[in-house]
Design an enzyme around this catalytic site. Structure first.
Site, PDB file in Angstrom:
ATOM      1  N   GLY A  99       0.780  -1.230   0.000  1.00  0.00           N
ATOM      2  CA  GLY A  99       0.000   0.000   0.000  1.00  0.00           C
ATOM      3  C   GLY A  99       0.811   1.278   0.000  1.00  0.00           C
ATOM      4  N   SER A 100       2.028   1.260  -0.547  1.00  0.00           N
ATOM      5  CA  SER A 100       2.841   2.496  -0.539  1.00  0.00           C
ATOM      6  C   SER A 100       2.204   3.603  -1.371  1.00  0.00           C
ATOM      7  CB  SER A 100       4.260   2.209  -1.039  1.00  0.00           C
ATOM      8  OG  SER A 100       4.270   1.945  -2.432  1.00  0.00           O
ATOM      9  N   ASN A 101       1.503   3.276  -2.441  1.00  0.00           N
ATOM     10  CA  ASN A 101       0.815   4.321  -3.218  1.00  0.00           C
ATOM     11  C   ASN A 101      -0.340   4.902  -2.407  1.00  0.00           C
ATOM     12  OD1 ASN A 101       1.653   4.860  -6.172  1.00  0.00           O
ATOM     13  ND2 ASN A 101       1.922   2.657  -5.936  1.00  0.00           N
ATOM     14  N   LEU A 177      -4.923  -6.580  -7.071  1.00  0.00           N
ATOM     15  CA  LEU A 177      -4.567  -7.583  -8.084  1.00  0.00           C
ATOM     16  C   LEU A 177      -5.717  -8.461  -8.538  1.00  0.00           C
ATOM     17  CD1 LEU A 177      -1.065  -8.640  -6.699  1.00  0.00           C
ATOM     18  CD2 LEU A 177      -1.607  -7.009  -8.525  1.00  0.00           C
ATOM     19  N   LYS A 178      -6.967  -8.031  -8.262  1.00  0.00           N
ATOM     20  CA  LYS A 178      -8.102  -8.827  -8.723  1.00  0.00           C
ATOM     21  C   LYS A 178      -8.910  -8.006  -9.724  1.00  0.00           C
ATOM     22  CE  LYS A 178      -8.615 -12.352  -6.960  1.00  0.00           C
ATOM     23  NZ  LYS A 178      -7.932 -13.650  -7.267  1.00  0.00           N
ATOM     24  N   LEU A 179      -9.654  -8.687 -10.560  1.00  0.00           N
ATOM     25  CA  LEU A 179     -10.458  -7.992 -11.573  1.00  0.00           C
ATOM     26  C   LEU A 179     -11.607  -7.223 -10.923  1.00  0.00           C
ATOM     27  CD1 LEU A 179     -10.642  -7.787 -14.722  1.00  0.00           C
ATOM     28  CD2 LEU A 179     -12.464  -9.508 -14.562  1.00  0.00           C
ATOM     29  N   ILE A 180     -11.759  -5.951 -11.286  1.00  0.00           N
ATOM     30  CA  ILE A 180     -12.884  -5.150 -10.790  1.00  0.00           C
ATOM     31  C   ILE A 180     -14.125  -5.563 -11.586  1.00  0.00           C
ATOM     32  CG2 ILE A 180     -13.839  -2.827 -10.609  1.00  0.00           C
ATOM     33  CD1 ILE A 180     -11.528  -3.369  -8.662  1.00  0.00           C
ATOM     34  N   HIS A 196      -0.321   1.762 -12.823  1.00  0.00           N
ATOM     35  CA  HIS A 196       0.363   0.599 -13.406  1.00  0.00           C
ATOM     36  C   HIS A 196       1.840   0.936 -13.516  1.00  0.00           C
ATOM     37  CE1 HIS A 196       0.352  -3.077 -15.877  1.00  0.00           C
ATOM     38  NE2 HIS A 196       1.328  -2.476 -16.536  1.00  0.00           N
ATOM     39  N   ASP A 221      -5.965  -3.159 -17.861  1.00  0.00           N
ATOM     40  CA  ASP A 221      -5.001  -2.234 -18.494  1.00  0.00           C
ATOM     41  C   ASP A 221      -5.475  -1.611 -19.805  1.00  0.00           C
ATOM     42  OD1 ASP A 221      -2.298  -4.558 -17.730  1.00  0.00           O
ATOM     43  OD2 ASP A 221      -3.506  -3.252 -16.462  1.00  0.00           O
TER      44      ASP A 221
HETATM   45  N1  LIG Z   1     -11.663  -4.405 -14.572  1.00  0.00           N
HETATM   46  C1  LIG Z   1     -10.382  -4.145 -14.233  1.00  0.00           C
HETATM   47  N2  LIG Z   1      -9.877  -4.628 -13.079  1.00  0.00           N
HETATM   48  C2  LIG Z   1      -8.606  -4.347 -12.735  1.00  0.00           C
HETATM   49  C3  LIG Z   1      -7.776  -3.595 -13.584  1.00  0.00           C
HETATM   50  C4  LIG Z   1      -8.336  -3.100 -14.813  1.00  0.00           C
HETATM   51  O1  LIG Z   1      -7.651  -2.392 -15.597  1.00  0.00           O
HETATM   52  N3  LIG Z   1      -9.628  -3.388 -15.090  1.00  0.00           N
HETATM   53  N4  LIG Z   1      -6.446  -3.349 -13.248  1.00  0.00           N
HETATM   54  C5  LIG Z   1      -5.914  -4.274 -12.257  1.00  0.00           C
HETATM   55  C6  LIG Z   1      -4.526  -3.959 -11.847  1.00  0.00           C
HETATM   56  N5  LIG Z   1      -3.640  -4.630 -12.789  1.00  0.00           N
HETATM   57  C7  LIG Z   1      -2.830  -3.856 -13.573  1.00  0.00           C
HETATM   58  O2  LIG Z   1      -2.682  -2.657 -13.394  1.00  0.00           O
HETATM   59  C8  LIG Z   1      -3.645  -6.046 -12.873  1.00  0.00           C
HETATM   60  C9  LIG Z   1      -3.778  -6.788 -11.702  1.00  0.00           C
HETATM   61  C10 LIG Z   1      -3.800  -8.186 -11.772  1.00  0.00           C
HETATM   62  C11 LIG Z   1      -3.671  -8.840 -12.985  1.00  0.00           C
HETATM   63  C12 LIG Z   1      -3.720 -10.332 -13.032  1.00  0.00           C
HETATM   64  O3  LIG Z   1      -3.340 -10.954 -14.001  1.00  0.00           O
HETATM   65  N6  LIG Z   1      -4.260 -10.899 -11.942  1.00  0.00           N
HETATM   66  C13 LIG Z   1      -4.339 -12.408 -11.834  1.00  0.00           C
HETATM   67  C14 LIG Z   1      -4.685 -12.811 -10.405  1.00  0.00           C
HETATM   68  C15 LIG Z   1      -3.559 -12.339  -9.470  1.00  0.00           C
HETATM   69  C16 LIG Z   1      -3.863 -12.782  -8.037  1.00  0.00           C
HETATM   70  O4  LIG Z   1      -4.982 -13.276  -7.787  1.00  0.00           O
HETATM   71  O5  LIG Z   1      -2.969 -12.615  -7.178  1.00  0.00           O
HETATM   72  C17 LIG Z   1      -5.488 -12.896 -12.685  1.00  0.00           C
HETATM   73  O6  LIG Z   1      -6.493 -12.161 -12.803  1.00  0.00           O
HETATM   74  O7  LIG Z   1      -5.344 -14.042 -13.123  1.00  0.00           O
HETATM   75  C18 LIG Z   1      -3.513  -8.103 -14.156  1.00  0.00           C
HETATM   76  C19 LIG Z   1      -3.493  -6.692 -14.099  1.00  0.00           C
HETATM   77  C20 LIG Z   1      -6.822  -4.407 -11.059  1.00  0.00           C
HETATM   78  N7  LIG Z   1      -8.119  -4.788 -11.542  1.00  0.00           N
HETATM   79  N1  LIG Z   2      -0.995  -4.309 -12.424  1.00  0.00           N
HETATM   80  C1  LIG Z   2      -1.142  -3.584 -11.188  1.00  0.00           C
HETATM   81  C2  LIG Z   2       0.202  -3.376 -10.578  1.00  0.00           C
HETATM   82  O1  LIG Z   2       1.151  -4.095 -10.855  1.00  0.00           O
HETATM   83  N2  LIG Z   2       0.279  -2.350  -9.743  1.00  0.00           N
HETATM   84  C3  LIG Z   2       1.519  -2.038  -9.095  1.00  0.00           C
HETATM   85  O2  LIG Z   2       1.573  -2.715  -7.842  1.00  0.00           O
HETATM   86  C4  LIG Z   2       2.449  -1.956  -6.995  1.00  0.00           C
HETATM   87  C5  LIG Z   2       1.731  -1.771  -5.694  1.00  0.00           C
HETATM   88  O3  LIG Z   2       2.645  -1.246  -4.770  1.00  0.00           O
HETATM   89  P1  LIG Z   2       2.053  -0.614  -3.400  1.00  0.00           P
HETATM   90  O4  LIG Z   2       1.145  -1.652  -2.800  1.00  0.00           O
HETATM   91  O5  LIG Z   2       3.290  -0.361  -2.589  1.00  0.00           O
HETATM   92  O6  LIG Z   2       1.316   0.645  -3.784  1.00  0.00           O
HETATM   93  C6  LIG Z   2       2.687  -0.594  -7.695  1.00  0.00           C
HETATM   94  O7  LIG Z   2       3.963  -0.562  -8.307  1.00  0.00           O
HETATM   95  C7  LIG Z   2       1.618  -0.565  -8.747  1.00  0.00           C
HETATM   96  O8  LIG Z   2       1.981   0.177  -9.911  1.00  0.00           O
END
Ligand SMILES: Nc1nc2c(c(=O)[nH]1)N[C@@H](CN(C=O)c1ccc(C(=O)N[C@@H](CCC(=O)O)C(=O)O)cc1)CN2
Ligand SMILES: NCC(=O)N[C@@H]1O[C@H](COP(=O)([O-])[O-])[C@@H](O)[C@H]1O
Length: 286
Positions: A99-101, A177-180, A196, A221
């Site tokens: 959570g640094s961001n 890291l989960k799909l919204i 990102h 993305d």
């Molecule tokens: N609807 C959306 N949901 C999310 C987005 C988005 O753009 N649209 N961005 C992600 C963040 N992200 C990239 O920035 C990203 C995060 C995770 C994955 C990914 O492949 N996740 C794995 C599961 C990982 C896990 O469970 O630990 C997966 O889905 O198989 C890709 C991109 C946040 N949500």
């Molecule tokens: N695809 C999404 C992704 O990779 N996001 C990246 O996860 C890190 C989270 O760091 P944080 O928890 O210290 O903010 C950040 O570098 C962010 O850009």
């Protein structure tokens, strides 16, 4: 139950609220109430419940601050406070890790650089660093999604319903890291941002990298890009050193973007491209 901490800027009477109730804590002596409170500084207070108040004392409490002239029993939501005529914005943050961001934007809020406040944190990892930081700062934590590892997690529909009670203006994804789900994207159209660690869509090029902040759509993305920064790749860079330099730029960029959305300086061009209006020179957009 750990103590709650919260910040009451330009107010004297902190109150706490869960989804259904608000109780106000006449300051500084609130010993007769179900919370002992300790003034940390003029606008920081720690609350520690010593027995259950009229409603469930959980960490789903939202610290709200009221002005000192309010009668007990009513509270003026700090959300009514205006700066240059612009209302303070309620922010939700989604994290999965350290959570640094999130911390960087929260610290910018505490410095008065972002006219917003985090009212809730959502995570898929109840014990991650971002969730711990939220609890230490009196920000309620919600678990999403519901999984074997997180049986208390919400379903998509419940997530939308619970978030609506916080009257959220914008959602910031910060290492989530989960799909919204599409239900949430529909409920918060053009109001969900993600950061990102590379230059979308091509992820960067020879000799340079950098972070991207984009609006979130149904796919990973692919949402409209709002802001990017170029970070040069140095000859002797290790992957770790480059990632650390990119992360530092993420922190600065997310705080600036948060300031822009809270001050309503993001505009949508006719072709659907989002732009940020410069604060220093309103004629300039980036
Ligand atoms: N609807 C959306 N949901 C999310 C987005 C988005 O753009 N649209 N961005 C992600 C963040 N992200 C990239 O920035 C990203 C995060 C995770 C994955 C990914 O492949 N996740 C794995 C599961 C990982 C896990 O469970 O630990 C997966 O889905 O198989 C890709 C991109 C946040 N949500
Ligand atoms: N695809 C999404 C992704 O990779 N996001 C990246 O996860 C890190 C989270 O760091 P944080 O928890 O210290 O903010 C950040 O570098 C962010 O850009």
């Amino acid at each position: 139950m750990e103590a709650l901490f919260g910040v009451c800027s330009n107010s004297l009477f902190p109150s706490i609220q869960n989804h259904k109730n608000t109780i106000l804590l006449p300051f500084p002596n609130s010993a007769h109430l179900p919370f002992s409170s300790q003034l940390k500084s003029q606008n920081r207070v720690s609350l520690k419940p010593h027995d259950l108040p009229p409603f469930e004392a959980s960490n789903n409490l939202l610290l709200k601050c009221i002005s000192s002239d309010e009668r007990l029993g009513t509270s003026v939501d700090e959300g009514d406070s205006l700066k240059d005529g612009v209302r303070i914005k309620n922010l939700a943050v989604f994290v999965s890790g350290g959570g640094s961001n999130f911390r960087a934007v929260h610290e910018a809020i505490l410095r008065g650089e972002v006219h917003g406040r985090f009212v809730v944190l959502v995570t898929n990892k109840h014990d991650c660093g971002g969730a711990q930081y939220a609890r230490e700062n009196g920000i309620p934590v919600i678990i999403y999604p519901n999984t074997k590892g997180e049986p208390e997690g919400l379903s998509s529909n419940n997530l939308v319903a619970v978030l609506s009670s916080y009257e959220i203006d914008f959602i910031l994804l910060a290492g989530y890291l989960k799909l919204i789900p599409s239900e949430l994207i529909r409920a918060y159209s053009n109001s969900i941002l993600n950061i990102h660690p590379s230059l979308l869509p091509a992820f960067g090029g020879k000799g340079y990298s950098g972070p991207t902040i984009h609006f979130v759509d149904e796919n990973y993305d692919t949402g409209r890009i709002l802001a990017q920064r170029i970070v040069p790749v140095l000859a002797n860079d290790t992957a770790k050193e480059l990632a650390a330099r990119v992360l530092r730029q993420e922190h600065k960029m997310y705080a600036e973007v948060a300031a822009a959305i809270c001050e309503e300086r993001v505009i949508w061009r006719e072709d659907g491209v989002p732009l940020i209006r410069s604060k220093a020179n309103p004629e300039h957009y980036s």
